[in-house]
Scaffold this motif. Sequence first.
Motif, PDB file in Angstrom:
ATOM      1  N   UNK A  31      -0.125 -13.952  16.726  1.00  0.00           N
ATOM      2  CA  UNK A  31      -0.100 -13.121  17.930  1.00  0.00           C
ATOM      3  C   UNK A  31       0.862 -11.954  17.727  1.00  0.00           C
ATOM      4  N   UNK A  32       0.518 -10.818  18.299  1.00  0.00           N
ATOM      5  CA  UNK A  32       1.373  -9.650  18.179  1.00  0.00           C
ATOM      6  C   UNK A  32       2.564  -9.845  19.110  1.00  0.00           C
ATOM      7  N   UNK A  33       3.728  -9.995  18.522  1.00  0.00           N
ATOM      8  CA  UNK A  33       4.936 -10.237  19.306  1.00  0.00           C
ATOM      9  C   UNK A  33       5.759  -8.971  19.510  1.00  0.00           C
ATOM     10  N   UNK A  34       5.181  -7.812  19.214  1.00  0.00           N
ATOM     11  CA  UNK A  34       5.917  -6.557  19.311  1.00  0.00           C
ATOM     12  C   UNK A  34       6.445  -6.320  20.718  1.00  0.00           C
ATOM     13  N   UNK A  35       5.635  -6.599  21.724  1.00  0.00           N
ATOM     14  CA  UNK A  35       6.055  -6.394  23.108  1.00  0.00           C
ATOM     15  C   UNK A  35       7.295  -7.230  23.427  1.00  0.00           C
ATOM     16  N   UNK A  36       7.271  -8.504  23.074  1.00  0.00           N
ATOM     17  CA  UNK A  36       8.408  -9.384  23.352  1.00  0.00           C
ATOM     18  C   UNK A  36       9.660  -8.942  22.600  1.00  0.00           C
ATOM     19  N   UNK A  37       9.486  -8.530  21.344  1.00  0.00           N
ATOM     20  CA  UNK A  37      10.629  -8.073  20.549  1.00  0.00           C
ATOM     21  C   UNK A  37      11.223  -6.807  21.159  1.00  0.00           C
ATOM     22  N   UNK A  38      10.357  -5.866  21.522  1.00  0.00           N
ATOM     23  CA  UNK A  38      10.830  -4.601  22.082  1.00  0.00           C
ATOM     24  C   UNK A  38      11.542  -4.821  23.413  1.00  0.00           C
ATOM     25  N   UNK A  39      11.027  -5.698  24.224  1.00  0.00           N
ATOM     26  CA  UNK A  39      11.694  -6.005  25.499  1.00  0.00           C
ATOM     27  C   UNK A  39      13.073  -6.621  25.253  1.00  0.00           C
ATOM     28  N   UNK A  40      13.175  -7.504  24.269  1.00  0.00           N
ATOM     29  CA  UNK A  40      14.466  -8.119  23.935  1.00  0.00           C
ATOM     30  C   UNK A  40      15.455  -7.068  23.441  1.00  0.00           C
ATOM     31  N   UNK A  41      14.972  -6.118  22.650  1.00  0.00           N
ATOM     32  CA  UNK A  41      15.843  -5.052  22.149  1.00  0.00           C
ATOM     33  C   UNK A  41      16.357  -4.203  23.313  1.00  0.00           C
ATOM     34  N   UNK A  42      15.478  -3.830  24.225  1.00  0.00           N
ATOM     35  CA  UNK A  42      15.904  -3.033  25.377  1.00  0.00           C
ATOM     36  C   UNK A  42      16.927  -3.794  26.212  1.00  0.00           C
ATOM     37  N   UNK A  64       2.183   0.476  15.856  1.00  0.00           N
ATOM     38  CA  UNK A  64       1.522   1.187  14.758  1.00  0.00           C
ATOM     39  C   UNK A  64       2.337   1.086  13.468  1.00  0.00           C
ATOM     40  N   UNK A  65       3.650   1.237  13.572  1.00  0.00           N
ATOM     41  CA  UNK A  65       4.514   1.137  12.388  1.00  0.00           C
ATOM     42  C   UNK A  65       4.448  -0.267  11.791  1.00  0.00           C
ATOM     43  N   UNK A  66       4.429  -1.284  12.642  1.00  0.00           N
ATOM     44  CA  UNK A  66       4.350  -2.661  12.133  1.00  0.00           C
ATOM     45  C   UNK A  66       3.002  -2.916  11.465  1.00  0.00           C
ATOM     46  N   UNK A  67       1.954  -2.311  11.977  1.00  0.00           N
ATOM     47  CA  UNK A  67       0.619  -2.500  11.402  1.00  0.00           C
ATOM     48  C   UNK A  67       0.514  -1.849  10.020  1.00  0.00           C
ATOM     49  N   UNK A  68       1.285  -0.772   9.809  1.00  0.00           N
ATOM     50  CA  UNK A  68       1.305  -0.107   8.507  1.00  0.00           C
ATOM     51  C   UNK A  68       1.900  -1.008   7.423  1.00  0.00           C
ATOM     52  N   UNK A  69       2.863  -1.797   7.852  1.00  0.00           N
ATOM     53  CA  UNK A  69       3.712  -2.485   6.960  1.00  0.00           C
ATOM     54  C   UNK A  69       3.353  -3.634   6.218  1.00  0.00           C
TER      55      UNK A  69
END
Length: 97
Positions: free
Chosen positions: A12-23, A92-97
Amino acid sequence: MTTDLTAPVAQPDDTDAILRAILRDVLGLSDERVAGLDANSGLFGHLPEFDSMAVAGLLTEVEDRCDILIEDDEVDGDMLETYGALLAYVSAKRAEG
């Protein structure tokens, strides 16, 4: 029914959860404020906690936690304008990686 054990397992794409935690961590936002962010929620220039001094700390944490490299020329006002724009950029950056 057979299962192909060699096929990659979808994560699952966890980018949203990670970004919220960072904020939450970098800007000191409450869990309630972070949970209330949607794609159109303003960030830079809209959240008093997210000033020019906080940008570098936020981007450094995004790089570290998301294992991406953010080039200086990629950082602009549009990317930091809304939560949705920042989430789209990091995804998008994570998808590149």
